[in-house]
Design an enzyme around this catalytic site. Structure first.
Site, PDB file in Angstrom:
ATOM      1  N   GLU A 122       0.837  -1.266   0.202  1.00  0.00           N
ATOM      2  CA  GLU A 122       0.012  -0.051   0.166  1.00  0.00           C
ATOM      3  C   GLU A 122       0.585   1.170  -0.173  1.00  0.00           C
ATOM      4  O   GLU A 122       0.456   2.400   0.487  1.00  0.00           O
ATOM      5  CB  GLU A 122      -0.922   0.234   1.192  1.00  0.00           C
ATOM      6  CG  GLU A 122      -1.839  -1.144   1.376  1.00  0.00           C
ATOM      7  CD  GLU A 122      -2.744  -1.374   0.229  1.00  0.00           C
ATOM      8  OE1 GLU A 122      -2.972  -0.356  -0.652  1.00  0.00           O
ATOM      9  OE2 GLU A 122      -3.677  -2.318   0.354  1.00  0.00           O
ATOM     10  N   HIS A 145      -2.669   2.211   8.333  1.00  0.00           N
ATOM     11  CA  HIS A 145      -3.514   1.291   7.969  1.00  0.00           C
ATOM     12  C   HIS A 145      -3.896   0.250   8.706  1.00  0.00           C
ATOM     13  O   HIS A 145      -2.780  -0.543   9.058  1.00  0.00           O
ATOM     14  CB  HIS A 145      -3.344   1.196   6.244  1.00  0.00           C
ATOM     15  CG  HIS A 145      -4.220   0.091   5.732  1.00  0.00           C
ATOM     16  ND1 HIS A 145      -5.697   0.193   5.853  1.00  0.00           N
ATOM     17  CD2 HIS A 145      -3.973  -1.101   5.374  1.00  0.00           C
ATOM     18  CE1 HIS A 145      -6.211  -0.890   5.084  1.00  0.00           C
ATOM     19  NE2 HIS A 145      -5.342  -1.843   5.024  1.00  0.00           N
ATOM     20  N   HIS A 147      -7.031  -3.108   9.764  1.00  0.00           N
ATOM     21  CA  HIS A 147      -8.325  -3.782   9.537  1.00  0.00           C
ATOM     22  C   HIS A 147      -9.142  -3.853  10.809  1.00  0.00           C
ATOM     23  O   HIS A 147      -9.608  -4.894  11.402  1.00  0.00           O
ATOM     24  CB  HIS A 147      -8.026  -5.313   8.789  1.00  0.00           C
ATOM     25  CG  HIS A 147      -7.456  -5.271   7.811  1.00  0.00           C
ATOM     26  ND1 HIS A 147      -6.773  -6.481   7.224  1.00  0.00           N
ATOM     27  CD2 HIS A 147      -6.914  -4.218   6.754  1.00  0.00           C
ATOM     28  CE1 HIS A 147      -6.103  -6.223   5.993  1.00  0.00           C
ATOM     29  NE2 HIS A 147      -6.316  -5.045   5.747  1.00  0.00           N
ATOM     30  N   GLU A 175     -17.098  11.920  23.027  1.00  0.00           N
ATOM     31  CA  GLU A 175     -15.672  12.387  22.546  1.00  0.00           C
ATOM     32  C   GLU A 175     -15.682  12.604  21.073  1.00  0.00           C
ATOM     33  O   GLU A 175     -14.719  13.241  20.474  1.00  0.00           O
ATOM     34  CB  GLU A 175     -14.498  11.687  23.359  1.00  0.00           C
ATOM     35  CG  GLU A 175     -14.317  10.453  22.765  1.00  0.00           C
ATOM     36  CD  GLU A 175     -13.059   9.735  23.436  1.00  0.00           C
ATOM     37  OE1 GLU A 175     -12.567   8.906  23.069  1.00  0.00           O
ATOM     38  OE2 GLU A 175     -12.592  10.517  24.383  1.00  0.00           O
ATOM     39  N   HIS A 216     -12.946  -3.420   3.993  1.00  0.00           N
ATOM     40  CA  HIS A 216     -11.312  -3.650   4.010  1.00  0.00           C
ATOM     41  C   HIS A 216     -10.800  -3.229   5.347  1.00  0.00           C
ATOM     42  O   HIS A 216     -10.124  -3.777   6.016  1.00  0.00           O
ATOM     43  CB  HIS A 216     -10.790  -3.095   2.799  1.00  0.00           C
ATOM     44  CG  HIS A 216      -9.242  -3.331   2.881  1.00  0.00           C
ATOM     45  ND1 HIS A 216      -8.368  -3.503   1.641  1.00  0.00           N
ATOM     46  CD2 HIS A 216      -8.290  -3.241   3.716  1.00  0.00           C
ATOM     47  CE1 HIS A 216      -7.286  -3.768   1.730  1.00  0.00           C
ATOM     48  NE2 HIS A 216      -7.120  -3.466   3.232  1.00  0.00           N
TER      49      HIS A 216
HETATM   50  P1  13P Z   1       0.828  -5.416   3.127  1.00  0.00           P
HETATM   51  O1  13P Z   1       1.439  -6.832   3.870  1.00  0.00           O
HETATM   52  O2  13P Z   1       1.672  -5.359   1.617  1.00  0.00           O
HETATM   53  O3  13P Z   1       1.410  -4.326   3.753  1.00  0.00           O
HETATM   54  O4  13P Z   1      -0.351  -5.631   2.849  1.00  0.00           O
HETATM   55  C1  13P Z   1      -1.283  -5.380   3.922  1.00  0.00           C
HETATM   56  C2  13P Z   1      -2.456  -4.958   3.607  1.00  0.00           C
HETATM   57  O5  13P Z   1      -3.177  -4.640   4.701  1.00  0.00           O
HETATM   58  C3  13P Z   1      -3.193  -4.499   2.316  1.00  0.00           C
HETATM   59  O6  13P Z   1      -4.420  -3.803   2.468  1.00  0.00           O
HETATM   60 ZN    ZN Z   2      -5.422  -3.731   4.342  1.00  0.00          ZN
END
Ligand code: 13P
Ligand code: ZN
Length: 281
Positions: A122, A145, A147, A175, A216
């Site tokens: 990413e 980033h 999940h 908050e 995602h």
């Molecule tokens: P990477 O392992 O390449 O960082 O990918 C993980 C991910 O969350 C892709 O969206």
């Molecule tokens: Zn991801």
């Protein structure tokens, strides 16, 4: 050799310790299963130089997207396919210290990503988001980033309109409007790891420090690791409450009204993003 190792002991670098601790926290929160998630943190040469031998010859990787605006910038990044669970015990394999070359078309790897590793898939979304945030905040440093479970859940049960998504989160915890008055950007579903999702994420990052990728995960940004982490943590907490109450048979009986949210923003001196609250005069 030993002398050289002692001189450049990256294990003593505050930025390395911070990456090792943060990835561990994120994994324990259940936000980063397997290799899910990635982090990049901007560094100055002054922060890097005491810990990395900048006289060596770095490994070079071509970028499929040019980032001339980031020329000469250093980053610590997570590696592609690396498990957050393992960063703490094996940072050399799972993290990389990179620098964007002068032409912005390739990167130099100065430390880490041992065994031929690559930076996160990413990287486009990270680099382009850094560029977008630096334009609006000179103190910007971190793109994160992951999940986050309940944010993902909410992208199935809530409409993907970013104004109503923002308001639903603001209404879940008192908050929230104080922590992210700029609201949350929401993209349509897109294929990850592409230049296109990078460009769209960065476009949202110009106005929001949080961007949701439906089904995602989430992107957060900040001037520090704590700030990016805290933003995601707060949004995820609100999404958890949203999911809890919407799975309850009797549903929602009351919520924080638009008028109350407005009073809250006034009391804390923040300006809620326009067009979300409906206030009758
Ligand atoms: P990477 O392992 O390449 O960082 O990918 C993980 C991910 O969350 C892709 O969206
Ligand atoms: Zn991801």
């Amino acid at each position: 050799m030993q002398e050289a190792n002692r001189k450049f002991d990256i294990r003593k670098a505050p930025f390395l310790k911070e990456m090792m601790e943060t990835t561990q926290h994120m994994w324990r929160f259940g936000w980063d299963e397997r290799n899910g998630g990635n982090i990049s943190r901007l560094l100055t040469e002054d922060e890097v130089a005491p810990f990395v031998d900048l006289q060596q010859t770095p490994r070079i990787l071509q970028l499929p997207f040019p980032v001339a605006e980031l020329a000469g910038r250093y980053f610590i990044v997570t590696g592609s396919g690396k498990y957050f669970k393992n960063v703490k015990d094996n940072p050399e394999d799972t993290l990389g210290l990179i620098r964007v070359q002068e032409d912005g078309a390739s990167i130099e790897i100065w430390w880490g990503l041992a065994n031929g590793g690559q930076p996160t898939s990413e990287l486009a979304a990270h680099f382009m988001s850094h560029m977008a945030r630096l334009k609006v905040d000179a103190n910007h440093r971190v793109i994160m980033h992951n999940h986050a479970t309940n944010i993902i859940a909410m992208t199935f049960t809530h409409e993907l309109d970013e104004k109503s998504f923002t308001k639903a989160l603001w209404q879940m915890c008192t908050e929230c409007i104080v922590v992210f008055p700029d609201g949350i950007g929401v993209l349509p579903w897109m294929v990850p790891g592409t230049k296109q999702i990078g460009e769209e994420t960065a476009r949202k990052m110009a106005e929001h420090r949080l961007v949701v990728w439906p089904h995602h995960g989430i992107f957060g940004s900040g001037s520090s690791m704590d700030e990016a982490f805290g933003l995601i943590e707060t949004a995820e907490k609100a999404a958890t409450i949203y999911t809890l109450i919407h799975s309850h048979r009797s549903g929602v009986k009351q919520t924080i009204s638009d008028r109350e949210l407005s009073e809250l923003a006034q009391a804390f001196g923040v300006t809620p993003r326009q067009g979300i609250l409906q206030l009758e005069n």
